[in-house]
Scaffold this active site. Structure first.
Site, PDB file in Angstrom:
ATOM      1  N   CYS A  98      -1.502  -2.146  -0.197  1.00 22.23           N
ATOM      2  CA  CYS A  98      -2.850  -2.112  -0.779  1.00 22.23           C
ATOM      3  C   CYS A  98      -3.124  -3.370  -1.600  1.00 22.23           C
ATOM      4  O   CYS A  98      -4.210  -3.954  -1.517  1.00 22.23           O
ATOM      5  CB  CYS A  98      -3.005  -0.867  -1.644  1.00 22.23           C
ATOM      6  SG  CYS A  98      -4.607  -0.718  -2.458  1.00 22.23           S
ATOM      7  N   CYS A 194      -2.499   6.981  -4.887  1.00 18.72           N
ATOM      8  CA  CYS A 194      -3.940   6.984  -5.128  1.00 18.72           C
ATOM      9  C   CYS A 194      -4.713   7.654  -4.006  1.00 18.72           C
ATOM     10  O   CYS A 194      -5.817   8.156  -4.229  1.00 18.72           O
ATOM     11  CB  CYS A 194      -4.432   5.555  -5.341  1.00 18.72           C
ATOM     12  SG  CYS A 194      -4.302   4.505  -3.879  1.00 18.72           S
TER      13      CYS A 194
END
Length: 376
Positions: A98, A194
């Site tokens: 990410c 997340c």
């Protein structure tokens, strides 16, 4: 004219204080929150609450705030890789991926489009210019050190990044937030992935991979000792919950997705003498022949020897054998406290007792390159 900086804001205390520090330092600050869509009917980070918290901080500081939809990038890049790697019997590090493609890839592109000179985040890391080159160093707060997760950042992005929290401890950051009466000063830190609301990654994988596939639990020699529920329920080094009996402790030492098998053995069979990481992302111009390596976040760095190979591959040989080195995890190299770079572990060289164990898949080398799962 003030330099303009885009601050990635998750609605937490770290990114909020980063925004405050940059505002106080005289930058023209813009706050941005990345929304990552929904999963199983629940909002992934950053959801409505996070957006509201980030917006409240920006309003208090007199900073404009924007929300960007990164749900497609999260799905197509991070989640697709996460699921595909588990299907191969590997476990990736989604935060590293990410950071490379979303935060310091697409978000940095947005910053440039908005006319920003820099992109800033609330990572605990130091960015310094040394001999005309930018380097990332470990931060003041070693317990919060997040340089491991920054190992895949493109080197060319470094001149455009800011990490305002590198000179502070977590408690100092909270105290700054309290004194400034930021509305998120006492907000707890999230411990979940997340994109997996609630943190139950096994349910997440079951939803994406389909039904569980029971199979055999075997020894290296192929002796069947029991049955497993599905390979993604097990981790390398796991001892409890195997449902098998033996005269001595047995641990998960390998996972073979192509045969749907969990392999167990003695603890010493978890030892590795080295690995191959590929593709390896270098953050320095001249890679050393000797360095310190971490194969897990917050692991104590270990001395190693480094050798460049073709096609962005690096061979890392440990001075002393390490336990539970797992394909799919990230091998990160340091020179003292300077981050050199990192890459996914492709191959692991296993030892058995005092010598090199010859594996069942490649008798000449004993490399379990797509067959293991790290501790979750």
């Amino acid at each position: 004219m003030k330099q303009r900086v885009l601050v990635a804001m998750s609605g937490g205390v770290d990114s909020s204080v980063a925004c405050l520090l940059l505002k106080e330092a005289g930058f023209e600050v813009i706050g941005v929150t990345m929304c990552l869509g929904e999963e199983g009917g629940e909002t992934r980070c950053c959801g409505a609450r996070a957006v509201e918290d980030a917006r409240a901080v920006c309003h208090m500081l007199g900073v404009p705030h924007f929300v960007l939809d990164f749900s497609r990038e999260m799905e197509d890049i991070v989640i697709a890789n996460f699921v595909a790697e588990y299907r191969r019997g590997r476990t990736p590090n989604p935060c590293v991926l990410c950071n490379r493609h979303l935060k310091f890839g697409r978000l940095l592109e947005h910053a440039r489009v908005l006319g920003c000179d820099f992109l800033a985040t609330g990572h605990y890391a130091l960015l310094e210019k040394k001999n005309g080159r930018y380097v990332i160093r470990r931060p003041k707060d070693r317990k919060k050190d997040q340089t491991y997760f920054l190992s895949a950042i493109p080197k060319e992005a470094l001149p455009f990044l800011l990490f305002p929290l590198g000179h502070y401890t977590k408690e100092e950051v909270r105290e700054i937030a309290r004194k400034a009466t930021l509305p998120v000063a006492e907000k707890p830190q999230s411990q979940d992935l997340c994109f997996i609301p609630g943190g139950n990654y096994r349910e997440f994988l079951l939803r994406h991979l389909g039904e569980e596939r029971p199979g055999n639990i075997v020894t290296r020699e192929g002796k069947v000792l029991g049955q497993h529920r599905g390979i993604f329920h097990y981790t390398i080094g796991q001892r409890r919950g195997l449902g098998i009996r033996a005269p001595y402790p047995l641990y998960v030492i390998a996972i073979h997705p192509e045969r749907n098998e969990i392999v167990v053995g003695r603890r010493e069979e978890l030892l590795s003498s080295g690995l191959v990481a590929q593709p390896f992302n270098w953050l320095v111009d001249e890679p050393p022949e000797k360095a310190l390596v971490q194969v897990r976040y917050q692991q104590r760095p270990q001395p190693c020897f480094v050798k460049m190979r073709e096609q962005y591959a690096v061979t890392i040989t440990f001075e002393q054998p390490l336990e539970m080195v797992t394909p799919g995890q990230i091998a990160v190299l340091y020179d003292g406290d300077i981050l050199l770079g990192g890459g996914p572990i492709e191959e692991v060289w296993h030892e058995k007792h005092s010598g090199t164990h010859r594996g069942t898949e490649r008798e000449e080398e004993c490399r379990y390159s797509r067959s293991q799962l790290p501790a979750s």
